[in-house]
Design an enzyme around this catalytic site. Structure first.
Site, PDB file in Angstrom:
ATOM      1  N   ALA A 418       7.114 -13.942 -10.715  1.00 50.29           N
ATOM      2  CA  ALA A 418       8.160 -14.054  -9.965  1.00 50.29           C
ATOM      3  C   ALA A 418       7.714 -15.011  -8.368  1.00 50.29           C
ATOM      4  CB  ALA A 418       9.057 -13.150  -9.818  1.00 50.29           C
ATOM      5  N   MET A 419       9.482 -15.703  -7.872  1.00 48.29           N
ATOM      6  CA  MET A 419       9.126 -16.406  -5.955  1.00 48.29           C
ATOM      7  C   MET A 419       9.789 -15.503  -5.617  1.00 48.29           C
ATOM      8  SD  MET A 419       6.826 -18.605  -4.719  1.00 48.29           S
ATOM      9  CE  MET A 419       7.743 -18.711  -3.511  1.00 48.29           C
ATOM     10  N   GLU A 454       8.517  -8.991  -4.658  1.00 46.37           N
ATOM     11  CA  GLU A 454       9.738 -10.178  -3.641  1.00 46.37           C
ATOM     12  C   GLU A 454      10.181  -9.373  -2.577  1.00 46.37           C
ATOM     13  OE1 GLU A 454       8.537 -12.888  -4.718  1.00 46.37           O
ATOM     14  OE2 GLU A 454       7.394 -12.299  -6.632  1.00 46.37           O
ATOM     15  N   HIS A 457       8.254  -9.595   0.737  1.00 47.95           N
ATOM     16  CA  HIS A 457       8.155 -11.158   1.241  1.00 47.95           C
ATOM     17  C   HIS A 457       9.494 -11.462   1.890  1.00 47.95           C
ATOM     18  CE1 HIS A 457       4.266 -12.474  -0.612  1.00 47.95           C
ATOM     19  NE2 HIS A 457       4.687 -12.162  -2.138  1.00 47.95           N
TER      20      HIS A 457
HETATM   21 ZN    ZN Z   1       3.645 -12.555  -3.750  1.00 49.21          ZN
END
Ligand code: ZN
Length: 1037
Positions: A418-419, A454, A457
């Site tokens: 994932a991003m 995520e 983040h």
């Molecule tokens: Zn990461």
């Protein structure tokens, strides 16, 4: 960014056979794979197709170049002068680019064209230009400086303030065109504009001063591929403190490789559908638009995307307006972003559908996926926990989520799990879609933790961004640590941060970081090519372990307060590790404690490796103990990486927590800061039979060793009443003992003696720690003559708990997941050990379940043990079972199921089948590129296949390196997976010979491989016999 991680959900590699069968065929065995799996998301780079596409592009360019030359000729003949905004050339148009934006591309630079070699123009300006270039180069040489475009970092004289980016996506031929307008602030006067641009065709460039009408003439432009920059040379200097606008018109491919702006596809109702999506982290935004592609250059972005109305477009911000055209095209104009870095900018063009929810604070959360998945409700779990997690983080950090919306996009293919793109996070489908009816607890855990990661983040990374990639662990370490904290919020009974963190993070990364060829968590990064390298388990797992140690010695509430300050102070900006240390020190000061956090943490982040603390001598009467520290390494024979600095010079300031215990009681812990090689400390209340325990609850990032007397007292305590010692310390003692013995710090029998108490252990974690610690030991022994002695010993330790727990009878429903997680995981662990080491009942049970499946064609195998059953079945039963699993692998559509079926095929002890599988693994039509690596690694874990996989790897290295070479993480996973269990002198020689002759990157992986195999060989030479002797004695007692 989440790297793909496997939490040991895989089955044992080739279990021991039941005796009867073993008589017919050679036995094989193994343990759960995974502990060392440096698993990564795929980044398949389909080179051939890539080249084909490039050929087309080059051809396209050639045609356009010819057309342009013709146009230029005509223009010249007609004395037409292209002039616009005062930016045009006074003289003849130079092919090097003179700023015309008349819509005619006059600057046919192909991607990757050599710098300063613009196409020859109609008037032969090339010679003059070359001369000019040479003069310029010489000028830089005289000044003994690299020209600004050749430096590893962008020159700092310009700063982008705002980008206007207008894109048109042509999904029918996978190209796009763009126009970017960058507002620039000038810090130092310069004639050069240097910014990143890679693999694109730039059509026109214009520079204009913002406030005045006048433009600045462009003398020439060129690509400099070595640093992936595009250079605009101006006729005069840009002036300090003025602001300019840089306009670039360009076009490029929507690539097939999974970086930059790339394409992917899926099949719906028998029809292939395409989507375009971006992956910019860490250095790929430059492939999608010319930009200042370093995290420090935060700017605001206003994006517009023009596409066919049959698609929809998404970006970080919500759509402000959509303008429809008559020809079936539409332009979506997105709201302006806050200040942000290029690497987490994102967009997508797709025809997905979505479901939506809203948080208490009004953030709109949508999950976008392929329409059939949305209809089935496969995204509902993720959507639901995302809403709750945003609320959790807002409360924990006391900083609201910064954007009006968050979209989660589930794509069929992605280079990472994932991003975290701000407001548009992208997940590979397997890490976000979940069908509760066919998902195991581990699958649910994976999905959950990737989402928690995520979302963290959005604050750590997106809102506050590391200054430079050397401190990537500042964002990745935090996100990884919060995976456990956030999951505890969702499932309070799971105790992830206190328990599972140990086995999945701490124990795992200490294996890697115990090699002399490790590296510090803060790594110097110079070249763009170095940047991928920093995304490794050291950054993620050691980063997380250090953060946990820090939180623990600061106290969790002070730590939390410090983080709140850090995020508030640095929001929408960048921060380096010292900014964090300063804020945390201040938070400590507020509660009246004074620790220089920077001084402490620099030792942990700038030095590689970790210490082993030795506590000696509670034998003296005056209650004095000696505490010493040294760097822990598996193979003390290996030369230190940095010969200037022997292992002796490594020192840490260690927050050692310590407690004293006796048969029924343990004291409260005291903290001792150990900062010298050796120190004396007085411990009150140290009696004759009391033992010492260091690193309470294993919150510290180090190992602890004791004198043998203390080890024996601890073993005695575990056997009599293990509950005096906490669950996490029980797991910690097991892991420390196995690894200390493996490195030669401790006699080989100690870990095996500790294991004996497990027959009474009802908690999952110590079993899990034991099973993981046994894994490398098993691999050291599994091809030796006396293996059965070891096997027999382990079976005895497992037998009674296996009987007690039995097999799961039904599948889990949702309510069960929460309440019985620990129990189900324990049962799974014990079944795995039993089947791996050849417990007869376990084998019969697995065989019965497989036979039932084959005869009824109904799969009634409980979800949580399917991988174990498939693997055991393939290993024990005949070829028909292998064919049956192979057929199921082809016919099933559920991703999680497909994966465990494929891995089960590697459990066979039939070398022909293993070879067949290895050869099939490279056929992309049969096995996904990202799964091929797992096939090869799993065959290498199978003692019957280790040499096959090793040979296959060497034979196919060219193909493998072409496929995965650019994806460092994949490549290092493959190299270590195939080599880590080689352990004979012969294999070591083969490895060294191979390295001498091989071509391709991965030098770091190979040096780590050599060190690992050397340590394996050394262990065999020094300790194997000692272990067997003790085992023989122990079994006859
Ligand atoms: Zn990461």
């Amino acid at each position: 960014m989440a790297l793909e991680e496997k939490r040991e959900k895989r089955p044992p590699v080739t279990p021991m056979m039941i005796e009867e069968e073993a008589a017919l065929r050679n036995g094989s065995r193994g343990l759960p794979p995974g502990p060392w799996a440096e698993a990564a998301g795929p980044r398949p780079r389909t080179t051939e197709r890539h080249i084909a596409v490039h050929k087309r592009l080059v051809l396209g360019f050639a045609v356009s170049i010819l057309a342009l030359l013709a146009v230029t000729m005509i223009a010249v003949l007609l004395s037409v002068r292209f002039e616009e905004c005062g930016a045009a050339a006074d003289g003849p148009p130079r092919a090097g680019g003179n700023g015309s934006l008349s819509g005619v591309a006059r600057q046919p630079h192909g991607a990757g064209q050599p710098p300063g070699r613009p196409e020859e123009d109609a008037r032969g300006g090339e010679a003059a230009e070359e001369e000019e270039e040479e003069e310029e180069e010489e000028e830089w040489q005289r000044r003994r400086e690299l020209p600004p475009w050749a430096r590893p970092r962008l020159p700092r004289h310009l700063r982008p303030l705002h980008y206007n980016l207008m894109l048109t996506a042509f999904m029918e031929n996978f190209t796009f065109s763009g126009e970017v307008n960058v507002q620039l602030e000038v810090r130092n006067a310069s004639r050069y504009i240097v910014l990143h641009a890679h693999r694109m065709h730039i059509e026109a460039v214009r520079v204009a001063e913002d406030k005045l009408a006048g433009g600045v003439r462009v003398a020439r432009t060129f690509f400099y591929p070595q640093t992936q920059v595009f250079v605009v040379v101006l006729n005069r200097s840009l002036e300090v403190q003025r602001s300019y606008n840089l306009k670039i018109i360009y076009n490029a491919l929507i690539e097939n490789e999974l970086l930059g702006f790339f394409r992917s596809s899926y099949v719906l109702h028998g029809e292939r559908r395409f989507l375009g999506v971006t992956q910019f982290s860490p250095t790929h935004a430059r492939k999608a638009f010319p930009c200042f592609d370093e995290p420090i250059y935060k700017a605001t972005f206003k994006i517009s995307i023009r596409h066919q109305a049959t698609y929809l477009s998404l970006s970080n911000m919500p759509v402000e307006t959509s303008v429809f055209e008559e020809d079936g095209w539409v332009t979506d104009h997105f709201s302006q972003t806050p200040l942000m870095s290029t690497y987490y900018l994102a967009w997508a063009v797709c025809n997905f559908t979505y479901r939506e929810t809203v948080t208490k604070s009004g953030v709109v959360v949508r999950l976008y996926a392929r329409p059939d998945a949305i209809r089935r409700g496969s995204g509902d779990y993720a959507l639901n926990i995302t809403r709750r997690l945003i609320e959790f983080y807002e409360d924990y950090f006391k900083v609201p989520y910064s954007l009006p919306k968050l979209d989660l996009l589930a794509v069929p293919k992605h280079p990472y799990a994932a991003m975290e793109n701000w407001g548009l996070s992208v997940f590979v489908e397997q890490r976000i879609l979940l069908d509760p009816s066919i998902s195991s607890i581990l699958y649910l855990l994976d999905v959950t933790m990737v989402i928690v990661h995520e979302l963290c983040h959005q604050w750590f990374g997106d809102l506050v961004t590391p200054v430079w990639w050397e401190d990537v662990w500042l964002k990745e370490g935090f996100a990884h640590y919060f995976e456990f904290v956030g999951t505890d919020y969702l499932y309070p009974g799971w105790n992830m941060e206190k328990q599972r963190f140990l086995t999945d993070v701490l124990h795992e990364v200490m294996l890697l970081d115990g090699l002399a060829s490790s590296h510090p968590v803060s790594q110097e990064v110079q070249q763009a090519s170095d940047i991928d390298r920093v995304f490794d388990w050291i950054a993620y797992k050691k980063g997380a372990a250090l953060i946990r140690m820090l939180a623990s010695f600061m106290g969790h509430s002070v730590f939390q307060m410090g983080l709140q300050d850090y995020l508030t102070i640095h929001k929408y900006g960048n921060a380096a590790r010292n900014d964090l240390w300063n804020t945390l020190s201040k938070a400590l000061k507020r509660v009246g404690k004074s620790v220089n956090i920077q001084e402490v943490m620099d030792q942990w982040t700038l030095q590689m490796g970790y210490p082993v603390i030795t506590i000696l001598g509670n034998e003296t009467t005056d209650n004095i103990i000696v505490i010493s520290q040294e760097r822990f390494v598996y193979d003390s024979d290996t030369k230190p990486k940095d010969p200037a600095r022997g292992d002796n010079s490594y020192l840490w300031q260690i927050p050692l927590t310590i407690a004293v215990g006796n048969t029924s009681h343990i004291s409260s812990e005291a903290i001792i800061w150990v900062s010298n090689k050796s120190e004396h400390h007085r411990i009150p209340a140290l009696e004759e039979a009391s033992w010492l325990l260091g690193n309470i609850n294993q919150t510290g990032y180090f190992r602890v060793n004791y004198d043998i007397r203390n080890w024996k007292l601890l073993i005695n305590q575990l056997t009599r009443n293990h509950e005096v010692i906490s669950v996490s310390n029980r797991a910690g003692l097991i892991d420390d003992a196995f690894n200390l013995a493996r490195a030669g710090y401790l006699p080989q029998n100690i870990p095996l003696e500790i294991m004996r108490y497990l027959s009474e252990e009802k908690d999952f974690l110590p079993w899990h720690a034991a099973s993981r610690a046994l894994y490398p030991l098993d691999k050291l022994l599994d091809r030796t003559e006396n293996y059965n002695i070891f096997n027999e010993y382990i079976l005895r330790q497992v037998a009674s708990m296996y009987l007690k727990l039995g097999w799961p009878t039904n599948n889990l429903n949702k309510s069960l997941v929460q309440s019985s997680y620990q129990h189900e995981e324990l049962r799974r662990e014990v079944i795995m050990l039993a089947c791996s080491f050849g417990n007869k009942h376990c084998h019969q049970q697995a065989a019965t379940l497989i036979s039932d499946w084959i005869s009824s064609n109904r799969n009634r195998i409980p979800l949580n043990v399917r991988d174990i059953v498939y693997c055991t079945g393939v290993s024990l039963m005949d070829e028909d079972v292998w064919e049956f699993i192979w057929m199921k692998f082809h016919s099933t559509t559920a991703v999680s199921e497909k994966k465990i079926l494929l891995e089960a095929l590697t459990c066979s002890d039939d070398r022909n089948l293993l070879n067949r599988l290895l050869n099939l693994s490279l056929n992309s039509e049969v096995v996904l590129d990202q799964d091929a690596i797992d096939v090869i690694i799993h065959v290498a874990r199978n003692p019957h296949g280790r040499d096959l996989a090793w040979k296959f790897f060497r034979d196919k290295w060219k193909i493998l390196n072409a496929r995965y070479g650019e994806a460092l993480f994949m490549n290092s996973k493959l190299v270590s997976g195939v080599t880590e269990f080689l352990n004979t002198e012969g294999e070591l020689r083969e490895l060294k010979n191979f390295i001498k002759s091989y071509e391709g990157g991965a030098a770091v992986s190979f040096s780590r491989a050599v060190e690992t195999v050397e340590a394996n060989v050394r262990w065999q030479r020094l300790y194997k016999e000692e272990l067997f002797q003790w085992l023989r004695k122990s079994l006859t007692q």
